[in-house]
Design a protein around this motif. Structure first.
Motif, mmCIF file in Angstrom:
data_model
loop_
_atom_site.group_PDB
_atom_site.id
_atom_site.type_symbol
_atom_site.label_atom_id
_atom_site.label_comp_id
_atom_site.label_asym_id
_atom_site.label_seq_id
_atom_site.Cartn_x
_atom_site.Cartn_y
_atom_site.Cartn_z
ATOM 1 N N THR A 137 -26.674 -17.011 1.160
ATOM 2 C CA THR A 137 -26.279 -16.599 -0.106
ATOM 3 C C THR A 137 -26.404 -17.890 -1.244
ATOM 4 O O THR A 137 -27.424 -19.300 -0.917
ATOM 5 N N GLY A 138 -26.915 -17.525 -2.200
ATOM 6 C CA GLY A 138 -27.282 -18.252 -3.496
ATOM 7 C C GLY A 138 -28.925 -18.994 -3.788
ATOM 8 O O GLY A 138 -29.891 -18.594 -2.589
ATOM 9 N N ARG A 139 -28.637 -20.441 -3.420
ATOM 10 C CA ARG A 139 -29.843 -21.056 -3.217
ATOM 11 C C ARG A 139 -30.062 -21.580 -1.853
ATOM 12 O O ARG A 139 -31.588 -21.978 -2.009
ATOM 13 N N GLN A 140 -29.026 -21.166 -0.922
ATOM 14 C CA GLN A 140 -29.476 -21.690 0.326
ATOM 15 C C GLN A 140 -30.459 -20.780 0.464
ATOM 16 O O GLN A 140 -31.496 -20.780 1.451
ATOM 17 N N GLN A 178 -25.476 -26.511 -11.245
ATOM 18 C CA GLN A 178 -26.381 -26.261 -9.368
ATOM 19 C C GLN A 178 -27.454 -26.962 -9.178
ATOM 20 O O GLN A 178 -26.928 -28.034 -7.376
ATOM 21 N N TYR A 212 -25.970 -29.376 -5.367
ATOM 22 C CA TYR A 212 -26.997 -29.956 -4.472
ATOM 23 C C TYR A 212 -28.026 -30.693 -4.652
ATOM 24 O O TYR A 212 -28.640 -30.976 -4.898
ATOM 25 N N GLN A 256 -25.749 -23.198 -15.711
ATOM 26 C CA GLN A 256 -25.321 -23.099 -14.148
ATOM 27 C C GLN A 256 -26.481 -23.333 -13.573
ATOM 28 O O GLN A 256 -26.170 -24.565 -12.290
ATOM 29 N N GLU A 257 -27.794 -23.607 -13.792
ATOM 30 C CA GLU A 257 -28.754 -24.442 -13.142
ATOM 31 C C GLU A 257 -28.381 -26.212 -13.349
ATOM 32 O O GLU A 257 -28.435 -26.416 -12.104
#
Length: 316
Positions: free
Chosen positions: A250-253, A229, A233, A225-226
């Motif tokens: 949401t999430g990383r943002q 991502q 991005y 998953q990392e």
């Protein structure tokens, strides 16, 4: 949950013999005082449990006494570990086994614990599927699961996004993962992830495989998953957000906003957010409406302005 701890204490003492309150507390990640209270509850429920003081003391079940958590078949024991996600168990073809295992456990519990178990089932439910979409059709999930259980090689026809879109693959299915209502199979020998709903044909082989002893499905999935991502991005954007816009990230943002935002007047913030390609990012940011303004890079700001002009002309 107290009922879960009480059962855990019984099983720990049954499998390991004498244990001190401190050892039980460490195993269950609770305080020693909580262990004392749980032992009292077991006494009240009629469990023949006694304790000795001193350096060599501890709690122990009366010799020969065992809980009645017996009679589980292999399949029921496997299904029991999916009790938190009954929908997933049903999709894997283990629904009836899970029900049978739960009934046997429930019948073996003392009345007090049985009441707690019924209360939990009536008040908590886990639905692993996402909103706004029907669950994927996964016709070969049971075949894949059977291959995972039995360490059998699978020959599959798989649909992917690039040409050629249909390919044949030999899978050594190390494990299955359910993520947001979608099933994935992790295949060796070099771990690769496949969507199970994209398997068009599946044929179990007689050939068996051996997964590496050090393969950890949970750790692999976390890394996967990392890395996913990181591939998504690839850039950053400087944005001005209102409080309402920031709350909808949401999430990383959302994580990036929390880490680097700075005030820009009453109810407004500046932040650098990780973003995907310009086209994808425009779609993401448009859902925030007027709660966001892109300040850079220039290409993304111009793309947002272009879409805004098109929308204004369409609705004028």
């Amino acid at each position: 949950m107290k009922s879960s701890r009480l059962v855990s204490i019984l099983l720990l003492l049954q499998s390991r013999g004498r244990l001190t309150a401190a050892q039980l507390a460490e195993e269950l990640e609770v305080s020693v005082r909580t262990v004392y209270r749980d032992v009292e509850a077991l006494h009240a429920a009629g469990v023949p449990l006694y304790g000795d003081a001193g350096h060599d003391g501890g709690y122990q079940l009366v010799d020969g006494w065992r809980t009645r958590l017996t009679g589980l078949t292999t399949g029921e024991a496997e299904a029991l570990f999916l009790s938190a996600v009954p929908g997933a168990a049903a999709e894997l073809g283990l629904g009836s086994l899970l029900t049978a295992a739960q009934h046997k456990v429930e019948a073996a519990l003392p009345p007090e614990l049985r009441a707690h178990s019924a209360r939990i089932k009536s008040r908590f439910h886990l639905d692993a599927h996402g909103w706004y979409a029907d669950a994927d059709e996964v016709p070969y999930l049971t075949d894949v699961a059977h291959a995972v259980w039995n360490r059998k090689v699978l020959q599959v026809r798989y649909r992917r996004w690039k040409e050629p879109t249909e390919v044949d693959r030999r899978l050594e299915p190390y494990g299955l993962v359910l993520k947001a209502g979608r099933w994935y199979v992790v295949s060796g020998p070099r771990p690769v992830t496949y969507r199970v709903d994209q398997i068009l044909q599946a044929r179990a082989m007689e050939e068996e495989f051996t997964a590496p002893d050090d393969f950890d499905l949970v750790a692999y999935w976390r890394r996967h998953q990392e890395e996913f991502q990181d591939r998504l991005y690839t850039g950053t954007a400087l944005v001005r957000l209102t409080d309402a816009g920031a709350a909808r990230l949401t999430g990383r943002q959302a994580a990036a906003f929390a880490a680097n935002c700075r005030p820009d007047g009453p109810g407004r913030h500046l932040a650098e957010l990780p973003v995907e390609s310009p086209d994808v990012t425009v779609g993401e940011l448009l859902r925030l409406g007027a709660e966001v303004e892109v300040l850079g890079p220039a290409e993304l700001r111009e793309r947002m302005a272009e879409v805004a002009r098109e929308l204004a002309a369409r609705y004028s």
